[in-house]
Design a protein around this motif. Structure first.
Motif, PDB file in Angstrom:
ATOM      1  N   PHE A   1      38.158  25.147  28.801  1.00  0.00           N
ATOM      2  CA  PHE A   1      39.347  24.637  29.476  1.00  0.00           C
ATOM      3  C   PHE A   1      39.026  24.337  30.932  1.00  0.00           C
ATOM      4  O   PHE A   1      38.442  25.173  31.630  1.00  0.00           O
ATOM      5  N   SER A   2      39.434  23.166  31.393  1.00  0.00           N
ATOM      6  CA  SER A   2      39.274  22.836  32.803  1.00  0.00           C
ATOM      7  C   SER A   2      40.302  23.618  33.616  1.00  0.00           C
ATOM      8  O   SER A   2      41.253  24.186  33.074  1.00  0.00           O
ATOM      9  N   ARG A   3      40.136  23.632  34.928  1.00  0.00           N
ATOM     10  CA  ARG A   3      41.098  24.323  35.788  1.00  0.00           C
ATOM     11  C   ARG A   3      42.493  23.715  35.643  1.00  0.00           C
ATOM     12  O   ARG A   3      43.493  24.423  35.631  1.00  0.00           O
ATOM     13  N   ASN A   4      42.550  22.396  35.541  1.00  0.00           N
ATOM     14  CA  ASN A   4      43.853  21.735  35.375  1.00  0.00           C
ATOM     15  C   ASN A   4      44.512  22.139  34.063  1.00  0.00           C
ATOM     16  O   ASN A   4      45.731  22.356  34.005  1.00  0.00           O
ATOM     17  N   GLN A   5      43.733  22.250  32.993  1.00  0.00           N
ATOM     18  CA  GLN A   5      44.295  22.657  31.712  1.00  0.00           C
ATOM     19  C   GLN A   5      44.788  24.100  31.767  1.00  0.00           C
ATOM     20  O   GLN A   5      45.817  24.437  31.179  1.00  0.00           O
TER      21      GLN A   5
ATOM     22  N   THR B   1      43.320  28.850  42.796  1.00  0.00           N
ATOM     23  CA  THR B   1      44.031  30.021  42.298  1.00  0.00           C
ATOM     24  C   THR B   1      43.528  30.411  40.912  1.00  0.00           C
ATOM     25  O   THR B   1      43.499  31.595  40.561  1.00  0.00           O
ATOM     26  N   VAL B   2      43.124  29.420  40.115  1.00  0.00           N
ATOM     27  CA  VAL B   2      42.582  29.702  38.788  1.00  0.00           C
ATOM     28  C   VAL B   2      41.357  30.589  38.911  1.00  0.00           C
ATOM     29  O   VAL B   2      41.205  31.575  38.180  1.00  0.00           O
TER      30      VAL B   2
ATOM     31  N   ILE C   1      40.687  34.240  37.327  1.00  0.00           N
ATOM     32  CA  ILE C   1      39.538  34.445  36.436  1.00  0.00           C
ATOM     33  C   ILE C   1      38.765  35.688  36.877  1.00  0.00           C
ATOM     34  O   ILE C   1      38.384  36.529  36.052  1.00  0.00           O
ATOM     35  N   ARG C   2      38.553  35.841  38.165  1.00  0.00           N
ATOM     36  CA  ARG C   2      37.848  37.024  38.675  1.00  0.00           C
ATOM     37  C   ARG C   2      38.645  38.292  38.352  1.00  0.00           C
ATOM     38  O   ARG C   2      38.076  39.314  37.953  1.00  0.00           O
TER      39      ARG C   2
ATOM     40  N   THR D   1      49.939  37.595  34.784  1.00  0.00           N
ATOM     41  CA  THR D   1      49.204  36.321  34.765  1.00  0.00           C
ATOM     42  C   THR D   1      47.901  36.455  34.018  1.00  0.00           C
ATOM     43  O   THR D   1      47.517  35.569  33.234  1.00  0.00           O
ATOM     44  N   GLU D   2      47.189  37.579  34.229  1.00  0.00           N
ATOM     45  CA  GLU D   2      45.924  37.791  33.531  1.00  0.00           C
ATOM     46  C   GLU D   2      46.154  37.911  32.020  1.00  0.00           C
ATOM     47  O   GLU D   2      45.343  37.433  31.231  1.00  0.00           O
TER      48      GLU D   2
END
Length: 236
Positions: A182-186, A202-203, A207-208, A166-167
């Motif tokens: 980019f927004s979280r939704n994007q 979850t985004v 990201i972390r 995923t990363e």
């Protein structure tokens, strides 16, 4: 210069325009520039064509037959296979609200009719210069980060980084559009698609994880948090 025997495939362009004269003119101009162009005046047909063979870029009129251009744009962004495809929207609508709506739906650029075909060619060329390394399977570089999509490997200052699937997808998504927020939704649409029920928070978790995975001694953080807007990647 390309190595002997290597040829870059022509970029695949999907043109969705229901004005026959304009569609014919644009198809002629882009074909002459070396693009492989498919055209349709119909929104439903556009979705089928995009699903059959993912284009490299889409020129999409707002007012078309069948499903509207704005809805086509929304569905393309929700589909994992086409979420990354740049979309340039054409429209006779001139109000700021309409432009904002088009961009918020997922369009990358917006051109108001009447326009110069030369200007549209220039805008498409600018987008293609940005994404062409990805299409050719070449490495993508943002600052000291280097992503090899063929070897599925990421390095930073010569060090190989270990990223989860995923990363890796998230980093590739960012690096294909450096500087873009980019927004979280994007990010959900671009990295996960809409097939799974993933929460927005979850985004932030990934990201972390991404930040930790690309962190090396003496190097800055290339992931930028933009308050109330989202995230972007820039040279550290």
């Amino acid at each position: 210069m390309l190595p002997e025997g290597k040829r870059v495939k022509p970029a695949k362009l999907l043109l969705v325009e229901d004005d026959p004269a304009l569609a014919e003119l644009l198809e002629y101009r882009f074909s002459n520039e070396g693009y492989a162009v498919r055209t349709t005046p119909d929104g439903d047909d556009a979705l089928l064509l995009a699903a059959e063979d993912t284009p490299d870029l889409i020129i999409l009129d707002w007012m078309i037959e069948g499903t509207s251009g704005i809805e086509v744009c929304r569905r393309l962004r929700r589909d994992k296979a086409t979420a990354h495809v740049p979309i340039i929207m054409l429209t006779a609508r001139e109000t700021e609200d309409d432009r904002v709506r088009g961009l918020e739906t997922g369009a990358d650029d917006y051109l108001t009719k009447p326009f110069s075909p030369r200007e549209l060619l220039a805008r498409v060329a600018a987008v293609m210069r940005r994404i062409r390394p990805v299409l050719a399977g070449e490495t993508i570089e943002v600052g000291d980060l280097v992503l090899d999509p063929v070897a599925h490997r990421v390095t930073r200052r010569g060090q190989t980084l270990r990223l989860g699937p995923t990363e890796y997808r998230m980093l590739k998504f960012f690096m294909e559009s450096p500087g873009r927020v980019f927004s979280r939704n994007q990010l959900l649409d671009g990295v996960w698609g809409t097939e799974s029920d993933i929460e927005l928070r979850t985004v932030d978790v990934h990201i972390r994880r991404l930040r930790k995975a690309i962190e090396i001694s003496g190097a800055g953080d290339p992931i930028r948090t933009v308050r109330s807007a989202g995230y972007s990647i820039e040279p550290a």
